[in-house]
Design a protein around this motif. Structure first.
Motif, mmCIF file in Angstrom:
data_model
loop_
_atom_site.group_PDB
_atom_site.id
_atom_site.type_symbol
_atom_site.label_atom_id
_atom_site.label_comp_id
_atom_site.label_asym_id
_atom_site.label_seq_id
_atom_site.Cartn_x
_atom_site.Cartn_y
_atom_site.Cartn_z
ATOM 1 N N MET A 1 0.813 -1.213 0.000
ATOM 2 C CA MET A 1 0.000 0.000 0.000
ATOM 3 C C MET A 1 0.846 1.263 0.000
ATOM 4 S SD MET A 1 -2.985 -1.043 -0.367
ATOM 5 C CE MET A 1 -3.744 0.571 -0.230
ATOM 6 N N CYS A 2 2.047 1.215 0.584
ATOM 7 C CA CYS A 2 2.922 2.397 0.565
ATOM 8 C C CYS A 2 3.241 2.813 -0.871
ATOM 9 C CB CYS A 2 4.214 2.111 1.327
ATOM 10 S SG CYS A 2 4.044 2.231 3.113
ATOM 11 N N TYR A 3 3.530 1.843 -1.703
ATOM 12 C CA TYR A 3 3.850 2.152 -3.103
ATOM 13 C C TYR A 3 2.592 2.518 -3.905
ATOM 14 C CZ TYR A 3 8.595 0.473 -2.381
ATOM 15 O OH TYR A 3 9.888 0.334 -1.945
ATOM 16 N N ILE A 4 1.525 1.734 -3.725
ATOM 17 C CA ILE A 4 0.314 1.999 -4.514
ATOM 18 C C ILE A 4 -0.269 3.364 -4.196
ATOM 19 C CG2 ILE A 4 -2.074 1.252 -4.886
ATOM 20 C CD1 ILE A 4 -1.140 -1.612 -4.623
ATOM 21 N N LEU A 5 -0.291 3.736 -2.919
ATOM 22 C CA LEU A 5 -0.863 5.026 -2.531
ATOM 23 C C LEU A 5 -0.046 6.190 -3.082
ATOM 24 C CD1 LEU A 5 -2.022 4.349 1.151
ATOM 25 C CD2 LEU A 5 -3.438 4.647 -0.877
ATOM 26 N N THR A 6 1.281 6.083 -3.023
ATOM 27 C CA THR A 6 2.097 7.177 -3.558
ATOM 28 C C THR A 6 1.943 7.283 -5.072
ATOM 29 O OG1 THR A 6 3.994 5.651 -3.608
ATOM 30 C CG2 THR A 6 3.821 7.136 -1.723
ATOM 31 N N TRP A 7 1.843 6.144 -5.769
ATOM 32 C CA TRP A 7 1.616 6.198 -7.213
ATOM 33 C C TRP A 7 0.265 6.851 -7.536
ATOM 34 C CZ3 TRP A 7 3.020 0.330 -7.783
ATOM 35 C CH2 TRP A 7 4.408 0.188 -7.632
ATOM 36 N N LEU A 8 -0.759 6.492 -6.758
ATOM 37 C CA LEU A 8 -2.083 7.059 -6.991
ATOM 38 C C LEU A 8 -2.129 8.551 -6.687
ATOM 39 C CD1 LEU A 8 -4.381 4.231 -5.561
ATOM 40 C CD2 LEU A 8 -4.137 4.882 -7.953
ATOM 41 N N VAL A 9 -1.527 8.955 -5.555
ATOM 42 C CA VAL A 9 -1.555 10.378 -5.170
ATOM 43 C C VAL A 9 -0.856 11.237 -6.212
ATOM 44 C CG1 VAL A 9 -0.679 12.046 -3.494
ATOM 45 C CG2 VAL A 9 -1.819 9.964 -2.706
ATOM 46 N N PHE A 10 0.331 10.836 -6.608
ATOM 47 C CA PHE A 10 1.052 11.635 -7.602
ATOM 48 C C PHE A 10 0.410 11.493 -8.984
ATOM 49 C CE2 PHE A 10 4.303 11.641 -4.334
ATOM 50 C CZ PHE A 10 4.805 12.928 -4.442
ATOM 51 N N GLY A 11 -0.248 10.361 -9.253
ATOM 52 C CA GLY A 11 -0.994 10.242 -10.498
ATOM 53 C C GLY A 11 -2.125 11.247 -10.573
ATOM 54 N N VAL A 12 -2.844 11.445 -9.458
ATOM 55 C CA VAL A 12 -3.907 12.446 -9.400
ATOM 56 C C VAL A 12 -3.337 13.847 -9.594
ATOM 57 C CG1 VAL A 12 -5.619 13.515 -7.883
ATOM 58 C CG2 VAL A 12 -5.433 11.019 -7.988
ATOM 59 N N ILE A 13 -2.190 14.128 -8.965
ATOM 60 C CA ILE A 13 -1.581 15.456 -9.101
ATOM 61 C C ILE A 13 -1.136 15.705 -10.539
ATOM 62 C CG2 ILE A 13 0.327 16.912 -8.337
ATOM 63 C CD1 ILE A 13 0.211 15.481 -5.644
ATOM 64 N N TYR A 14 -0.526 14.689 -11.144
ATOM 65 C CA TYR A 14 -0.122 14.846 -12.553
ATOM 66 C C TYR A 14 -1.343 15.054 -13.458
ATOM 67 C CZ TYR A 14 4.681 13.392 -11.502
ATOM 68 O OH TYR A 14 5.961 13.326 -11.022
ATOM 69 N N PHE A 15 -2.416 14.325 -13.201
ATOM 70 C CA PHE A 15 -3.615 14.464 -14.019
ATOM 71 C C PHE A 15 -4.245 15.854 -13.857
ATOM 72 C CE2 PHE A 15 -8.254 14.046 -14.420
ATOM 73 C CZ PHE A 15 -8.332 13.697 -15.746
ATOM 74 N N LEU A 16 -4.328 16.334 -12.619
ATOM 75 C CA LEU A 16 -4.865 17.672 -12.389
ATOM 76 C C LEU A 16 -3.993 18.740 -13.035
ATOM 77 C CD1 LEU A 16 -6.043 17.396 -8.657
ATOM 78 C CD2 LEU A 16 -7.468 17.447 -10.717
ATOM 79 N N GLY A 17 -2.668 18.550 -12.945
ATOM 80 C CA GLY A 17 -1.765 19.511 -13.574
ATOM 81 C C GLY A 17 -1.927 19.543 -15.079
ATOM 82 N N ALA A 18 -2.062 18.360 -15.697
ATOM 83 C CA ALA A 18 -2.256 18.307 -17.145
ATOM 84 C C ALA A 18 -3.608 18.887 -17.546
ATOM 85 C CB ALA A 18 -2.134 16.857 -17.616
ATOM 86 N N TRP A 19 -4.631 18.674 -16.724
ATOM 87 C CA TRP A 19 -5.960 19.214 -17.035
ATOM 88 C C TRP A 19 -6.003 20.722 -16.884
ATOM 89 C CZ3 TRP A 19 -9.804 21.193 -13.562
ATOM 90 C CH2 TRP A 19 -11.046 21.402 -14.167
ATOM 91 N N LEU A 20 -5.370 21.252 -15.803
ATOM 92 C CA LEU A 20 -5.364 22.700 -15.600
ATOM 93 C C LEU A 20 -4.542 23.414 -16.672
ATOM 94 C CD1 LEU A 20 -4.975 22.833 -11.702
ATOM 95 C CD2 LEU A 20 -7.017 23.368 -13.034
ATOM 96 N N ARG A 21 -3.496 22.797 -17.153
ATOM 97 C CA ARG A 21 -2.666 23.412 -18.198
ATOM 98 C C ARG A 21 -3.192 23.113 -19.604
ATOM 99 N NH1 ARG A 21 2.162 25.533 -18.183
ATOM 100 N NH2 ARG A 21 3.113 26.131 -16.206
ATOM 101 N N ASP A 22 -4.300 22.411 -19.664
ATOM 102 C CA ASP A 22 -4.934 22.094 -20.943
ATOM 103 C C ASP A 22 -4.081 21.174 -21.811
ATOM 104 O OD1 ASP A 22 -7.318 22.323 -22.267
ATOM 105 O OD2 ASP A 22 -6.698 24.013 -23.501
ATOM 106 N N ASP A 23 -3.191 20.392 -21.169
ATOM 107 C CA ASP A 23 -2.370 19.450 -21.937
ATOM 108 C C ASP A 23 -3.201 18.295 -22.487
ATOM 109 O OD1 ASP A 23 -0.162 20.960 -21.417
ATOM 110 O OD2 ASP A 23 0.572 19.705 -19.764
ATOM 111 N N ILE A 24 -4.291 17.932 -21.777
ATOM 112 C CA ILE A 24 -5.106 16.795 -22.213
ATOM 113 C C ILE A 24 -5.813 17.108 -23.526
ATOM 114 C CG2 ILE A 24 -7.090 15.360 -21.583
ATOM 115 C CD1 ILE A 24 -6.282 15.641 -18.679
ATOM 116 N N ALA A 25 -6.298 18.349 -23.636
ATOM 117 C CA ALA A 25 -7.019 18.718 -24.860
ATOM 118 C C ALA A 25 -6.094 18.842 -26.058
ATOM 119 C CB ALA A 25 -7.773 20.033 -24.636
ATOM 120 N N HIS A 26 -4.815 19.133 -25.839
ATOM 121 C CA HIS A 26 -3.864 19.318 -26.932
ATOM 122 C C HIS A 26 -2.856 18.174 -27.012
ATOM 123 C CE1 HIS A 26 -5.404 23.391 -26.052
ATOM 124 N NE2 HIS A 26 -5.197 23.648 -27.347
ATOM 125 N N VAL A 27 -3.269 17.000 -26.586
ATOM 126 C CA VAL A 27 -2.318 15.901 -26.532
ATOM 127 C C VAL A 27 -1.838 15.491 -27.929
ATOM 128 C CG1 VAL A 27 -4.113 14.113 -26.581
ATOM 129 C CG2 VAL A 27 -1.907 13.623 -25.510
#
Length: 315
Positions: free
Chosen positions: A47-73
């Motif tokens: 769980m130590c590894y899975i939780l850190t992967w999930l938390v930073f995955g959410v942060i990366y996803f939010l960062g890409a969404w706020l910067r509009d990287d997802i729409a211009h992929v």
């Protein structure tokens, strides 16, 4: 069934009551993790590894969404902060690849945003800390010589007989392995409840049994089975206990064997003897013989005793 303080295989039968200040266990998190059972330790490890992967995955996803990287992929002219991140799953893969330094090359944090670089540095440092803690706990847990005690055996009974015109209590210990313990030491405790002259009841009072620490007899070279001797003299708690009184007493003798094993770690083996496991007027049979230029140990005779004639009184 008689309640034991220590079982024959060395397990302590003392349950700790409600502990209010459980933060003490968190302050010593390393020992807490090492003491966990394997199923809980592997759960925490995973769980130590899975939780850190999930938390930073959410942060990366939010960062890409706020910067509009997802729409211009699919826009090659777009200066993305998180390249090729078009969903949460791809953001999770970016988190996993970054922390485990896999680096497939399709998803990455670019130099177009400083916050992404800082986030990557934080994840790398946190991942290194988790690696150090988890791998360290795993190594210590695996290398603990708890199973080494399974090949250290004790006789099923204690015997009380005369040896060199002295009344002695005897028991045997043996090592089944050919790789021997270093600096092996033996000690014993008498566990007995009593009531003081003032009427105070003292449960499970501990008193030391002399196994030869004043003469060095408690330090063993455990190459062949050893017979451990406690001389019943005036300083012994068994001095005024005869054969008849022994049957009416209620006590437990705790035997602890400690030594250093091959991994340079301390190993401890324990057992106990209750009053009905003490045989008055018995001796151990010999289990060592000489054949073909070497000594042979017959472990089939390790627990065998025979009766001898002696006085039923200890004094």
């Amino acid at each position: 069934q008689r309640q034991r303080y220590i079982t024959k295989d060395g397990k302590c039968r003392v349950n700790l009551g409600p502990i209010e200040d459980k933060s003490r266990f968190i302050s010593d998190i390393f020992t807490t993790l090492v003491d966990l059972k394997y199923r809980w330790f592997l759960l925490v490890f995973t769980m130590c590894y899975i939780l850190t992967w999930l938390v930073f995955g959410v942060i990366y996803f939010l960062g890409a969404w706020l910067r509009d990287d997802i729409a211009h992929v699919h826009n090659r002219e777009w200066q993305a902060c998180y390249a090729n991140v078009d969903s949460f799953l791809s953001a999770l893969l970016l988190s996993l690849e970054s922390q485990r330094t896999i680096g497939y090359g399709s998803r990455m944090v670019t130099a177009n945003c400083p916050e992404g670089v800082v986030l990557l540095m934080v994840q790398s440092i946190l991942g290194s800390i988790i690696d150090a803690l988890m791998v360290g706990c795993m190594f210590v847990k695996i290398s603990r010589p708890q199973q080494r005690a399974q090949t250290l055996i004790f006789s099923k009974h204690c015997v009380i007989c005369e040896r060199d015109e002295k009344l002695c209590m005897l028991f045997r210990i043996g090592d089944l392995r050919e790789s021997h313990m270093v600096d092996a030491k033996i000690r014993a405790k008498l566990i007995k409840s009593r009531q003081t002259k003032e009427g105070e009841f003292i449960p499970l009072e501990q008193s030391e049994l002399n196994l030869g620490y004043d003469t060095g007899g408690d330090r063993l070279l455990l190459v062949e089975p050893q017979t451990i001797t406690h001389v019943i003299n005036q300083s012994s708690p068994f001095w005024d206990v005869g054969a008849e009184r022994l049957k009416r007493e209620s006590f437990e003798i705790i035997v602890i064997l400690e030594g250093i094993v091959e991994a340079s770690m301390t190993c401890q083996a324990r057992t106990s003897y209750t009053e009905d496991e003490l045989l008055w007027g018995h001796r151990f049979e010999s289990c060592i013989s000489l054949e073909k230029g070497a000594f042979r140990v017959d472990y089939s005779a390790f627990d065998k005793t025979f009766e001898v004639q002696m006085s039923p009184l200890s004094e």
